[in-house]
Design an enzyme around this catalytic site. Sequence first.
Site, PDB file in Angstrom:
ATOM      1  N   GLY A 133     -13.438 -49.021 -25.695  1.00  0.00           N
ATOM      2  CA  GLY A 133     -14.590 -49.253 -24.821  1.00  0.00           C
ATOM      3  C   GLY A 133     -14.782 -50.710 -24.466  1.00  0.00           C
ATOM      4  O   GLY A 133     -14.978 -51.045 -23.291  1.00  0.00           O
ATOM      5  N   ASP A 154      -3.284 -52.055 -30.438  1.00  0.00           N
ATOM      6  CA  ASP A 154      -4.047 -50.824 -30.677  1.00  0.00           C
ATOM      7  C   ASP A 154      -3.025 -49.746 -31.048  1.00  0.00           C
ATOM      8  O   ASP A 154      -1.950 -49.680 -30.453  1.00  0.00           O
ATOM      9  CB  ASP A 154      -4.794 -50.417 -29.390  1.00  0.00           C
ATOM     10  CG  ASP A 154      -5.910 -49.410 -29.650  1.00  0.00           C
ATOM     11  OD1 ASP A 154      -7.010 -49.594 -29.121  1.00  0.00           O
ATOM     12  OD2 ASP A 154      -5.663 -48.427 -30.388  1.00  0.00           O
ATOM     13  N   ASN A 162     -12.352 -40.263 -24.564  1.00  0.00           N
ATOM     14  CA  ASN A 162     -12.461 -41.721 -24.365  1.00  0.00           C
ATOM     15  C   ASN A 162     -12.888 -42.058 -22.930  1.00  0.00           C
ATOM     16  O   ASN A 162     -13.444 -43.127 -22.670  1.00  0.00           O
ATOM     17  CB  ASN A 162     -11.108 -42.419 -24.586  1.00  0.00           C
ATOM     18  CG  ASN A 162     -10.534 -42.257 -25.982  1.00  0.00           C
ATOM     19  OD1 ASN A 162      -9.320 -42.219 -26.141  1.00  0.00           O
ATOM     20  ND2 ASN A 162     -11.392 -42.155 -26.989  1.00  0.00           N
ATOM     21  N   LEU A 163     -12.581 -41.152 -22.002  1.00  0.00           N
ATOM     22  CA  LEU A 163     -12.633 -41.521 -20.583  1.00  0.00           C
ATOM     23  C   LEU A 163     -14.049 -41.681 -20.051  1.00  0.00           C
ATOM     24  O   LEU A 163     -14.243 -42.215 -18.961  1.00  0.00           O
ATOM     25  CB  LEU A 163     -11.849 -40.501 -19.739  1.00  0.00           C
ATOM     26  CG  LEU A 163     -10.365 -40.361 -20.131  1.00  0.00           C
ATOM     27  CD1 LEU A 163      -9.670 -39.362 -19.220  1.00  0.00           C
ATOM     28  CD2 LEU A 163      -9.648 -41.699 -20.078  1.00  0.00           C
ATOM     29  N   ARG A 165     -16.052 -43.798 -21.053  1.00  0.00           N
ATOM     30  CA  ARG A 165     -16.409 -45.221 -21.103  1.00  0.00           C
ATOM     31  C   ARG A 165     -15.203 -46.169 -21.099  1.00  0.00           C
ATOM     32  O   ARG A 165     -15.342 -47.339 -20.764  1.00  0.00           O
ATOM     33  CB  ARG A 165     -17.257 -45.501 -22.358  1.00  0.00           C
ATOM     34  CG  ARG A 165     -16.491 -45.256 -23.648  1.00  0.00           C
ATOM     35  CD  ARG A 165     -17.377 -45.124 -24.870  1.00  0.00           C
ATOM     36  NE  ARG A 165     -16.550 -44.842 -26.049  1.00  0.00           N
ATOM     37  CZ  ARG A 165     -16.015 -43.665 -26.341  1.00  0.00           C
ATOM     38  NH1 ARG A 165     -16.212 -42.636 -25.542  1.00  0.00           N
ATOM     39  NH2 ARG A 165     -15.265 -43.501 -27.416  1.00  0.00           N
ATOM     40  N   CYS A 281     -18.887 -44.898 -32.643  1.00  0.00           N
ATOM     41  CA  CYS A 281     -19.248 -44.293 -31.352  1.00  0.00           C
ATOM     42  C   CYS A 281     -19.053 -42.785 -31.335  1.00  0.00           C
ATOM     43  O   CYS A 281     -19.872 -42.054 -30.772  1.00  0.00           O
ATOM     44  CB  CYS A 281     -18.422 -44.918 -30.228  1.00  0.00           C
ATOM     45  SG  CYS A 281     -18.883 -46.614 -29.891  1.00  0.00           S
TER      46      CYS A 281
END
Length: 342
Positions: A133, A154, A162-163, A165, A281
């Site tokens: 994010g 990563d 995930n998409l 944000r 999150c």
Amino acid sequence: MSWVFLCAALIWLGGAYVGLSVARRWVLTAFLGAVVLLTHAIFPADSPLIMALGGSFTGWAVVFGLVALAGGYSRAVGWIKARAPKAPVAEQDGPFSDTEIDRYARHIVLREIGGPGQVALKNARVLVVGAGGLGSPALMYLAAAGVGTIGVVDDDEVDNSNLQRQVIHRDADIGMPKVFSAEAFMRAQNPAITVLPYHRRLTDEIAEELIADFDLVLEGTDNFETRYLVNRVAAKLGKPVIGGALSQWEGQISTFDPAHGAPCYQCLFPEAPAAGLAPNCSEAGVVGPLPGVIGSMMALEAIKELTGAGEGLRGRMMIYDAMYGETRIIRLSKRDGCETCG
Ligand SMILES: [Zn+2]
């Protein structure tokens, strides 16, 4: 007549072959013309010499007159060209191509960034830890701003959830390692930069070698282990860290730089919260544009840091409360006995 043209050909072609200068060839041509005209003037029209040369005095006078005019014109054009101001050369004459100057024009006109600031961005090496994010907008804006070398580390793959944000990834990227999806976006956005993707978890084994290769670290993971590791290694190497964090409707950002008198992350948070006390999150939720706000601020602080513009967030933490549209700043100081920098 053919003898005269043969001599002229000999002067120009033979002269070129032996490397005679153009000026000397013109002198010889003028000499040839003078001999021909003089011969016509001196000898009677029925003499064998005149018969061999052919033509008449007037005819040769016209031929050599035209040759002299052509020669004079060509010399005059050469003289004017040599004195004409040189047209600007199209080749790159500095750190930026014309395309780059045009692309970064809105930075270059800013007094606080300008040409030198843009050169500093181009020469900079920034590592972004986490392509989620916060990493998404940070990477997008760093690439767009012309940061010359951007590393991204990563170990995660793009997930459908995930998409909402993580805007650097697209639906078609689901299942792809995030660093490669992010790399593809940045290369497409700005072909002039270098992107270094590291598809792996940042661990003790590689952290020091990796971070040492960059000038600045942006840290936006929701993993406390990685956050403390980045803090520890960057402090040891004397590299500043711009850190961002999120929870539901609130974001925070600060620059941790114990090498320059500012506190480190561990000064503020001596130890990671117990499991369950700080839900991430995926557990607690987060409003989509919030990482966009804080991640963009991280890129902005990075640009300030690299160009020396304005005042960074050393010793200060900005807290953005999205629910109430409020921002506040809290002062931070180093903590005595900090395990990292005390
Ligand atoms: Zn500390």
